[in-house]
Design a protein around this motif. Structure first.
Motif, mmCIF file in Angstrom:
data_model
loop_
_atom_site.group_PDB
_atom_site.id
_atom_site.type_symbol
_atom_site.label_atom_id
_atom_site.label_comp_id
_atom_site.label_asym_id
_atom_site.label_seq_id
_atom_site.Cartn_x
_atom_site.Cartn_y
_atom_site.Cartn_z
ATOM 1 N N TYR A 51 4.673 -1.675 -80.752
ATOM 2 C CA TYR A 51 4.173 -0.761 -79.728
ATOM 3 C C TYR A 51 4.323 0.677 -80.191
ATOM 4 C CZ TYR A 51 4.230 -4.568 -76.271
ATOM 5 O OH TYR A 51 3.998 -5.732 -75.579
ATOM 6 N N GLU A 52 3.341 1.495 -79.843
ATOM 7 C CA GLU A 52 3.477 2.938 -79.988
ATOM 8 C C GLU A 52 3.255 3.549 -78.611
ATOM 9 O OE1 GLU A 52 1.743 5.548 -83.314
ATOM 10 O OE2 GLU A 52 0.499 6.088 -81.584
ATOM 11 N N VAL A 53 4.255 4.273 -78.105
ATOM 12 C CA VAL A 53 4.156 4.849 -76.766
ATOM 13 C C VAL A 53 4.370 6.352 -76.836
ATOM 14 C CG1 VAL A 53 4.977 2.705 -75.707
ATOM 15 C CG2 VAL A 53 6.613 4.535 -76.204
ATOM 16 N N GLU B 176 3.516 5.767 -71.782
ATOM 17 C CA GLU B 176 2.185 5.159 -71.804
ATOM 18 C C GLU B 176 1.902 4.610 -73.203
ATOM 19 O OE1 GLU B 176 -0.894 7.695 -70.417
ATOM 20 O OE2 GLU B 176 -0.272 7.580 -68.325
ATOM 21 N N ILE B 177 1.423 3.389 -73.243
ATOM 22 C CA ILE B 177 1.167 2.734 -74.520
ATOM 23 C C ILE B 177 -0.047 3.378 -75.189
ATOM 24 C CG2 ILE B 177 0.599 0.537 -75.640
ATOM 25 C CD1 ILE B 177 1.991 -0.846 -73.252
ATOM 26 N N GLN B 178 0.148 3.845 -76.421
ATOM 27 C CA GLN B 178 -0.924 4.467 -77.185
ATOM 28 C C GLN B 178 -1.595 3.470 -78.134
ATOM 29 O OE1 GLN B 178 -1.460 7.995 -76.459
ATOM 30 N NE2 GLN B 178 -0.097 7.222 -74.860
ATOM 31 N N LYS B 179 -0.768 2.616 -78.744
ATOM 32 C CA LYS B 179 -1.295 1.616 -79.675
ATOM 33 C C LYS B 179 -0.487 0.325 -79.553
ATOM 34 C CE LYS B 179 -2.898 4.721 -83.395
ATOM 35 N NZ LYS B 179 -2.716 5.059 -84.834
ATOM 36 N N ASP C 138 4.750 -0.399 -70.071
ATOM 37 C CA ASP C 138 5.095 -1.829 -70.101
ATOM 38 C C ASP C 138 5.839 -2.264 -68.844
ATOM 39 O OD1 ASP C 138 7.597 -0.723 -70.373
ATOM 40 O OD2 ASP C 138 8.148 -1.839 -72.164
ATOM 41 N N ALA C 139 5.874 -1.420 -67.821
ATOM 42 C CA ALA C 139 6.479 -1.695 -66.501
ATOM 43 C C ALA C 139 7.991 -1.523 -66.486
ATOM 44 C CB ALA C 139 6.102 -3.080 -65.975
ATOM 45 N N SER C 140 8.611 -1.123 -67.595
ATOM 46 C CA SER C 140 10.048 -0.853 -67.569
ATOM 47 C C SER C 140 10.334 0.502 -66.939
ATOM 48 C CB SER C 140 10.631 -0.908 -68.979
ATOM 49 O OG SER C 140 10.047 0.074 -69.815
ATOM 50 N N SER C 141 9.342 1.387 -66.947
ATOM 51 C CA SER C 141 9.428 2.672 -66.256
ATOM 52 C C SER C 141 8.015 3.220 -66.105
ATOM 53 C CB SER C 141 10.317 3.658 -67.027
ATOM 54 O OG SER C 141 10.605 4.784 -66.219
#
Length: 510
Positions: free
Chosen positions: A235-237, A249-252, A281-284
Motif C-alpha cells: 500500500y501507498e497512502v 487515503e490510499i494512493q497506490k 483502509d477503515a483503520s482511520s
C-alpha cells in the motif's frame, strides 16, 4: 467613581470582544492547526507509532451458517440454515513500513495481521464446535471447471475421481470443525494417485488464496489462513503532509493507482468507476468531518471502494461524533441503469441472474476478485432480491445487526466504534457430468458472514478525552467566561453610569 465605572465598563467590553474573538476565531484556528499537526504521519511522531501499531486490536467476528438438512438438499430440497456464533478473534495489525516518498507526503507499507481467538468473548462457542457447512473448495473447483471451456476435459475426470480428490464426499457439504473451516484448513487431495494426482496438481497451481499445500503434500482449504501473517499487497497512502484532509487515503496498491479486477467498458480502456481505489483502509479517516458529507473506504477483501454516508450525530462514552453507513449503491443498485455495469462480470453459468448478466439486487460476483465463484451479500442477505432469499430457510435479516456502519470523532477522524459486515455465499446448482450435483436445486447458498470492527476501549477513551476533549472544554470555558464576564461587567458599569447621570444634582450650599 462615575469615571471609574466607564473605565471598568470599557475594560469589560474589551474582555468580551477578546472572548468572542478567541472563542470564534483564534481558538478554532489553534485547534485546527493542532489537529492537523497531530494527524500527519511523520517519521518518529506519535501518529507514526499509532499508524505502525494500532493502539488496540480490531474485533473480528465470524458467524457460520450451519446446514440442518444436508441430505434433503442433496435430493433437491431447499436448504435450511441456522446461524451459529459469533466466533470472536482479536485482530492485531502491524505495518511494515518500506519507505517514505522524497517529499514526505506518501508512505508505503505491507500490512501484517495476526488473529487470536478470544475464548471469553466467544463463549459458549469454541473452535472445536462441529459444523455442517458448504464445501467451498469442492464447489469452487467444480464451478470453475464448468465455466472454463479449457477445463472441460478436467470436469469429465473430476466426476470419476471425486472420491480420491475430495475424501469420498457424500454431499456438497462438509462435516468439520470451526477451527479447520476458518483457519487450520479442511484437508483434501490426501495421497492421490494417477489422474487424481494430476487434478490435485492443477488445483494447487491455480493459486487460490484460500487453498495451501501442507507439509505432507495434501491440500487444505480455509477461509482466513492466508490473512494470518504478512500480507502480499503493498500500500501507498498519503501522510497528510501538505493536505491533512488526504491523510491515510490510499494512493497506490501494488504500484498501481487503480485495480484491474472489474470491467473497463470504454473502447479506450479507461479505468471504470468499479476499478477506482478511493478512501482509507477503515483503520482511520480524514479529520474535520462535516454533517451531510460522505467518505470512502477501500476493502482489498472484496476488491472495491465503498462509500459511507452521514446518518446522524452520536455520543460514544461521552465523545461526540458522526455515524456513517453504506448506501444503496453498495450492492443493491448495480447494473447499466445505475452506470456501474462494470461490476457485472457475468462469470457464472446457469445461476440466478438477470438477462443482462448482472446479478439481482443485493448480490455481487467476486469471481474476478477472489479467483473463486464467491458471491457477496450483506449478512442474512439483508436487502437482497426475493429471487435469492425465497430459496433459503433460516435467514433473519436485521438492519441494526447486519448493516455496515462506523462512528467517527468528527474533528480528528478517529473511529469510535463500528464494523464492516459482509456475507460470503456460493451458488449451489446442478453441474453437467457431476453426479453428486444432479438433483440439486439452484440456490444462492450462504457460508459465513463476518464483522470486522472496533470499539474504542476504556484506555483509549480516557486518552482521547485527556488529549482533546478536556482541552476543548477548557478553551470553551475561557471563551464563554471572558465573553459573558466581560459583557456582564460592561453592562453593570453602564447601568451604574446611567443611574448616576439620572440622579438629580444637589443644589450648591450658599
Amino acid at each position: 467613581m462615575v469615571q471609574w465605572s466607564l473605565i471598568i465598563g470599557a475594560l469589560g467590553a474589551l474582555v468580551a470582544v477578546l472572548g468572542a474573538y478567541c472563542g470564534w476565531f483564534l481558538f478554532p484556528t489553534m485547534v485546527h492547526k493542532k489537529v492537523e499537526q497531530s494527524v500527519i504521519i511523520a517519521d518518529g511522531s506519535e501518529q507514526y507509532k499509532r499508524f505502525v501499531n494500532l493502539p488496540q486490536p480490531l474485533v473480528f467476528k465470524v458467524f457460520i451458517f450451519n446446514v440442518t438438512n444436508p441430505d434433503m438438499v442433496q435430493r433437491g430440497a431447499i436448504p435450511i440454515v441456522k446461524e451459529i456464533g459469533p466466533y470472536v478473534y482479536k485482530q492485531y495489525r502491524r505495518k511494515k513500513v518500506k519507505h517514505f516518498s522524497r517529499d514526505g507526503s506518501k508512505i508505503s507499507y505491507v500490512q501484517n495481521v495476526h488473529f487470536d481467538f478470544d475464548a471469553d468473548a466467544s463463549a459458549p462457542y469454541t473452535q472445536n464446535d462441529r459444523i455442517v457447512a458448504l464445501n467451498m473448495h469442492m464447489n469452487s473447483v467444480l464451478q470453475i471447471s464448468e465455466n472454463d471451456p479449457g477445463l472441460a476435459l478436467l470436469l469429465v475426470h473430476l466426476n470419476a475421481n471425486l472420491k480420491a480428490v475430495f475424501n469420498d464426499p457424500r454431499s456438497m457439504f462438509v462435516h468439520t470443525s470451526v477451527r479447520e473451516y476458518l483457519f487450520d484448513g479442511v484437508r483434501f487431495c490426501i495421497n492421490p494417485q494417477g489422474i487424481a494426482k494430476a487434478i490435485c496438481n492443477q488445483i494447487k497451481e491455480s493459486g487460490s488464496k484460500t487453498i495451501r499445500e501442507l507439509s505432507d503434500g495434501s491440500l487444505a482449504f480455509s477461509f482466513f489462513s492466508h490473512k494470518n501473517g504478512t500480507g502480499r499487497e503493498v500500500y501507498e497512502v498519503h501522510t497528510g503532509k501538505g493536505d491533512a484532509m488526504k491523510v491515510l487515503e490510499i494512493q497506490k496498491l501494488d504500484d498501481s493507482h487503480n485495480l484491474q479486477v472489474w470491467l473497463n467498458t470504454s473502447a479506450e480502456g479507461d479505468t471504470s468507476v468499479c476499478n477506482q481505489i478511493n478512501g482509507t483502509d477503515a483503520s482511520s479517516y480524514p479529520p474535520f468531518r462535516q454533517r451531510g458529507d460522505s467518505m470512502y473506504i477501500f476493502s482489498a477483501d472484496i476488491c472495491r471502494s465503498v462509500q459511507l454516508f452521514y446518518q446522524s450525530d452520536i455520543q460514544y462514552q461521552g465523545i461526540p461524533g458522526f455515524r456513517y453507513s453504506i448506501g444503496e449503491n453498495f450492492i443493491n443498485d448495480i447494473g447499466p441503469e445505475h452506470d456501474n455495469e462494470c461490476f457485472c462480470v457475468d462469470k457464472l453459468t446457469n445461476v440466478i441472474k438477470r438477462k443482462n448478466g448482472c446479478l439481482y439486487a443485493g448480490a455481487l460476483d467476486l469471481t474476478n476478485c477472489l479467483d473463486a465463484p464467491v458471491i457477496l451479500t450483506l449478512p442474512h442477505m439483508l436487502g437482497a432480491s426475493n429471487e435469492y432469499t425465497k430459496m433459503i430457510r433460516g435467514l433473519k435479516p436485521d438492519a441494526k445487526k447486519h448493516q455496515t456502519f462506523v462512528d467517527v470523532q468528527s474533528l480528528t477522524g478517529t473511529p469510535l466504534q463500528g464494523g464492516k459486515r459482509v456475507q460470503f455465499n456460493m451458488f449451489l446448482k446442478s453441474i453437467n457430468r457431476i453426479t453428486i450435483t444432479e438433483n440439486l436445486t439452484t440456490v444462492l447458498m450462504p457460508a459465513i458472514w463476518v464483522e470486522e470492527g472496533i470499539e474504542l476501549n476504556n484506555e483509549m477513551v480516557a486518552f482521547f478525552k485527556k488529549k482533546l476533549l478536556n482541552t476543548l472544554k477548557t478553551l470553551d470555558i475561557v471563551h464563554w467566561a471572558a465573553l459573558c464576564g466581560g459583557v456582564g461587567v460592561a453592562a453593570v458599569c453602564l447601568l451604574y453610569f446611567a443611574m448616576q447621570r439620572s440622579r438629580p444634582q444637589e443644589a450648591p450650599v450658599k
